[in-house]
Design a protein around this motif. Structure first.
Motif, PDB file in Angstrom:
ATOM      1  N   ALA A  95      19.187 -37.464 -61.176  1.00 31.63           N
ATOM      2  CA  ALA A  95      18.500 -36.813 -60.062  1.00 31.63           C
ATOM      3  C   ALA A  95      19.379 -35.701 -59.711  1.00 31.63           C
ATOM      4  O   ALA A  95      18.507 -34.639 -59.349  1.00 31.63           O
ATOM      5  CB  ALA A  95      18.402 -37.786 -59.022  1.00 31.63           C
ATOM      6  N   ILE A  96      20.683 -35.830 -59.308  1.00 31.90           N
ATOM      7  CA  ILE A  96      21.319 -34.599 -58.836  1.00 31.90           C
ATOM      8  C   ILE A  96      21.447 -33.542 -59.714  1.00 31.90           C
ATOM      9  O   ILE A  96      21.201 -32.290 -59.358  1.00 31.90           O
ATOM     10  CB  ILE A  96      22.690 -35.125 -58.360  1.00 31.90           C
TER      11      ILE A  96
ATOM     12  N   VAL B  48       8.265 -29.953 -54.358  1.00 33.74           N
ATOM     13  CA  VAL B  48       8.032 -30.800 -55.601  1.00 33.74           C
ATOM     14  C   VAL B  48       9.254 -31.038 -56.101  1.00 33.74           C
ATOM     15  O   VAL B  48       9.339 -32.212 -56.753  1.00 33.74           O
ATOM     16  CB  VAL B  48       7.227 -29.593 -56.448  1.00 33.74           C
ATOM     17  N   ILE B  49      10.236 -30.044 -56.319  1.00 32.92           N
ATOM     18  CA  ILE B  49      11.583 -30.645 -56.764  1.00 32.92           C
ATOM     19  C   ILE B  49      12.109 -31.860 -56.102  1.00 32.92           C
ATOM     20  O   ILE B  49      12.668 -32.718 -56.842  1.00 32.92           O
ATOM     21  CB  ILE B  49      12.500 -29.302 -56.602  1.00 32.92           C
ATOM     22  N   THR B  50      12.174 -31.795 -54.762  1.00 34.32           N
ATOM     23  CA  THR B  50      12.843 -32.817 -54.057  1.00 34.32           C
ATOM     24  C   THR B  50      11.858 -34.325 -54.301  1.00 34.32           C
ATOM     25  O   THR B  50      12.749 -35.205 -54.621  1.00 34.32           O
ATOM     26  CB  THR B  50      12.631 -32.672 -52.685  1.00 34.32           C
ATOM     27  N   ALA B  51      10.772 -34.075 -54.435  1.00 36.41           N
ATOM     28  CA  ALA B  51       9.817 -35.391 -54.742  1.00 36.41           C
ATOM     29  C   ALA B  51      10.254 -35.677 -56.365  1.00 36.41           C
ATOM     30  O   ALA B  51      10.305 -36.934 -56.400  1.00 36.41           O
ATOM     31  CB  ALA B  51       8.289 -35.018 -54.642  1.00 36.41           C
TER      32      ALA B  51
ATOM     33  N   LYS C 188      21.213 -42.826 -47.625  1.00 35.08           N
ATOM     34  CA  LYS C 188      20.623 -44.201 -46.864  1.00 35.08           C
ATOM     35  C   LYS C 188      20.482 -45.373 -47.922  1.00 35.08           C
ATOM     36  O   LYS C 188      20.654 -46.342 -47.964  1.00 35.08           O
ATOM     37  CB  LYS C 188      19.263 -43.779 -46.208  1.00 35.08           C
ATOM     38  N   GLU C 189      20.009 -44.894 -49.158  1.00 38.38           N
ATOM     39  CA  GLU C 189      19.740 -45.848 -50.147  1.00 38.38           C
ATOM     40  C   GLU C 189      21.131 -46.525 -50.785  1.00 38.38           C
ATOM     41  O   GLU C 189      21.154 -47.767 -51.134  1.00 38.38           O
ATOM     42  CB  GLU C 189      18.846 -45.289 -51.388  1.00 38.38           C
TER      43      GLU C 189
ATOM     44  N   LEU D 281      19.634 -31.327 -47.441  1.00 42.46           N
ATOM     45  CA  LEU D 281      19.868 -32.027 -46.597  1.00 42.46           C
ATOM     46  C   LEU D 281      19.091 -33.385 -46.389  1.00 42.46           C
ATOM     47  O   LEU D 281      19.662 -34.597 -46.406  1.00 42.46           O
ATOM     48  CB  LEU D 281      20.102 -31.424 -45.101  1.00 42.46           C
ATOM     49  N   PHE D 282      17.831 -33.163 -46.633  1.00 40.50           N
ATOM     50  CA  PHE D 282      16.954 -34.040 -46.671  1.00 40.50           C
ATOM     51  C   PHE D 282      17.076 -35.092 -47.923  1.00 40.50           C
ATOM     52  O   PHE D 282      17.020 -36.292 -47.587  1.00 40.50           O
ATOM     53  CB  PHE D 282      15.658 -33.517 -46.829  1.00 40.50           C
ATOM     54  N   SER D 283      17.325 -34.669 -48.912  1.00 39.00           N
ATOM     55  CA  SER D 283      17.665 -35.405 -50.156  1.00 39.00           C
ATOM     56  C   SER D 283      19.013 -36.157 -50.140  1.00 39.00           C
ATOM     57  O   SER D 283      18.966 -37.442 -50.166  1.00 39.00           O
ATOM     58  CB  SER D 283      17.337 -34.614 -51.300  1.00 39.00           C
TER      59      SER D 283
END
Length: 128
Positions: A74-75, A47-50, A121-122, A113-115
């Motif tokens: 966001a960070i 949820v936090i990452t979303a 990439k963006e 790492l996912f975020s």
């Protein structure tokens, strides 16, 4: 909107992968962990990452002056929410055993790492 949906969908696939690996690890290695604690913690991290992805990707669609503010927001949101989660997990939930601490930090590392991967990439073709 299509990009946001694609990133959120990849986040949920990542969540399912983490839960499957976690289930097999606790069943094979007989770890002193409950599946429900890993499930709860990974869902909160999801949820936090979303939320971070929603703030970041909607900010990238705005004018160039506000893109940097949205990226930093966001960070900052990610940092504050995960700091609050750590406080609740360790002090309020009293999860201070070694398996619980390792679970928290492995999930923290995985979702961070996912975020970072999604954000980098963006930002590959954009300048802040």
């Amino acid at each position: 909107m299509k990009l946001l949906f694609k990133k959120i969908l990849s986040l949920f696939v990542f969540e399912i992968l983490i839960l499957v690996v976690y289930y097999f690890l606790i069943s094979v290695l007989n770890l002193n962990l409950k599946f429900t604690s890993g499930l709860l913690l990974s869902l909160i991290f999801t949820v936090i990452t979303a939320l971070v992805l929603v703030v970041f990707i909607t900010g990238q669609k705005k004018n160039p002056e506000s893109q940097a503010i949205h990226s930093l927001s966001a960070i900052g949101i990610k940092f504050l929410l995960e700091l609050l989660l750590a406080f609740l997990w360790f002090f309020v939930g009293k999860k201070s055993g070694l398996p619980d601490v390792l679970l928290f930090f492995v999930l923290y590392l995985a979702f961070t790492l996912f975020s970072i991967l999604i954000i980098s990439k963006e930002l590959k073709n954009r300048v802040l």
